[in-house]
Design an enzyme around this catalytic site. Sequence first.
Site, PDB file in Angstrom:
ATOM      1  N   PRO A   1       0.820  -1.213   0.000  1.00  0.00           N
ATOM      2  CA  PRO A   1       0.000   0.000   0.000  1.00  0.00           C
ATOM      3  C   PRO A   1       0.853   1.262   0.000  1.00  0.00           C
ATOM      4  O   PRO A   1       1.902   1.328   0.647  1.00  0.00           O
ATOM      5  CB  PRO A   1      -0.810  -0.127   1.296  1.00  0.00           C
ATOM      6  CG  PRO A   1      -0.863  -1.595   1.569  1.00  0.00           C
ATOM      7  CD  PRO A   1       0.456  -2.129   1.097  1.00  0.00           C
TER       8      PRO A   1
ATOM      9  N   LYS B   1       0.535   7.963 -14.072  1.00  0.00           N
ATOM     10  CA  LYS B   1      -0.546   7.152 -13.500  1.00  0.00           C
ATOM     11  C   LYS B   1      -1.534   8.020 -12.731  1.00  0.00           C
ATOM     12  O   LYS B   1      -2.751   7.772 -12.758  1.00  0.00           O
ATOM     13  CB  LYS B   1       0.034   6.076 -12.575  1.00  0.00           C
ATOM     14  CG  LYS B   1      -1.014   5.192 -11.881  1.00  0.00           C
ATOM     15  CD  LYS B   1      -1.968   4.519 -12.876  1.00  0.00           C
ATOM     16  CE  LYS B   1      -2.725   3.342 -12.285  1.00  0.00           C
ATOM     17  NZ  LYS B   1      -3.499   3.632 -11.080  1.00  0.00           N
TER      18      LYS B   1
ATOM     19  N   GLU C   1      -9.686   8.677 -15.621  1.00  0.00           N
ATOM     20  CA  GLU C   1     -10.623   7.604 -15.268  1.00  0.00           C
ATOM     21  C   GLU C   1     -11.832   8.160 -14.519  1.00  0.00           C
ATOM     22  O   GLU C   1     -12.981   7.787 -14.800  1.00  0.00           O
ATOM     23  CB  GLU C   1      -9.891   6.570 -14.416  1.00  0.00           C
ATOM     24  CG  GLU C   1     -10.737   5.452 -13.853  1.00  0.00           C
ATOM     25  CD  GLU C   1      -9.947   4.650 -12.846  1.00  0.00           C
ATOM     26  OE1 GLU C   1     -10.300   4.688 -11.652  1.00  0.00           O
ATOM     27  OE2 GLU C   1      -8.959   4.009 -13.244  1.00  0.00           O
ATOM     28  N   TYR C   2     -11.599   9.065 -13.569  1.00  0.00           N
ATOM     29  CA  TYR C   2     -12.696   9.681 -12.828  1.00  0.00           C
ATOM     30  C   TYR C   2     -13.659  10.368 -13.789  1.00  0.00           C
ATOM     31  O   TYR C   2     -14.885  10.236 -13.677  1.00  0.00           O
ATOM     32  CB  TYR C   2     -12.162  10.732 -11.852  1.00  0.00           C
ATOM     33  CG  TYR C   2     -11.524  10.223 -10.586  1.00  0.00           C
ATOM     34  CD1 TYR C   2     -10.917   8.973 -10.521  1.00  0.00           C
ATOM     35  CD2 TYR C   2     -11.493  11.016  -9.452  1.00  0.00           C
ATOM     36  CE1 TYR C   2     -10.312   8.532  -9.360  1.00  0.00           C
ATOM     37  CE2 TYR C   2     -10.890  10.582  -8.277  1.00  0.00           C
ATOM     38  CZ  TYR C   2     -10.303   9.339  -8.242  1.00  0.00           C
ATOM     39  OH  TYR C   2      -9.711   8.907  -7.090  1.00  0.00           O
TER      40      TYR C   2
END
Length: 299
Positions: A68, A169, A176-177
């Site tokens: 993470p 990225k 993408e949003y």
Amino acid sequence: MQLGVIGLGRMGRIVVDRVLDAGHEVVAFDLSAEAVAAAADAGAEPADSVADLVDRLGDDKRIWLMVPAGDAVDATLDDLDPHLDGDDVVVDGGNSHFEESVRRAEACSAAYLDCGTSGGPAGAELGFSLMVGGPQWAYDELTPVFDAVATGPDGHGHMGDSGSGHYVKMVHNGVEYALMQAYGEGFELLAEGRYDLDLESVAKTWNNGAVIRSWLLELCEEAFREEGSDLGDVDDHVAGGSTGTWTVQEALEQEVPVPLIYQSLAERFGSRADDRFSRRLANRLRYGFGRHEVARKDD
């Protein structure tokens, strides 16, 4: 090639499996002994600590981190760094902030590659899209691994200096949003409009030759097939938002207008207050591409 992989969650395990399938050797470690055992069953050499993983690698160590973002990356690097030198290569395949990646590259004893990874769990079969920043020689050295983990040679690219992979990225996630928001608004109009439409059928038709066909639209089709045209009990609470926030912050700093990305981020935050169909679809799409938990109305 021999690769050490630290972090065997959904994405890390896909890295392990694809690298093994390509005929390379993998040494695997995770804080979960169960995850390590599962990787060993798949053919990886198990390690019981970061130090043990390093000891099992050759002189020129190639190590992929899939942990993470944030403190976990720093903690892992703290454990690794005493065992590394300038001939070694470390790849961070998580969603780290690009400025953090620049800082880590400067501090790391090894060559440090920041690797933006897109494709979600579907990458197990299809491979990922990999956006890599850092030293060219290190990228070239890891090309056989990137070929295995990505969709193929065209599925990865060297973006530039340290931080550039995670920067690209970050912007990818902002796009993408906006795409999710556009699909959500379109289907919301169809759902609330004057015709009684089967939204799965609409999405299926669009996916076959329409200008707006895409993998996200395929996931819309999947969502309507599994949940119904009204999305059933899918809540309109859309989780996440960190990478979109980073994108908007960077746009403000660079004085570049990104109204669509900003509005999609605002809608995501607004989903914590009221109810909209478009946000319910965004909630379900996050399950489609990332297997993120779907919030339900009765939860």
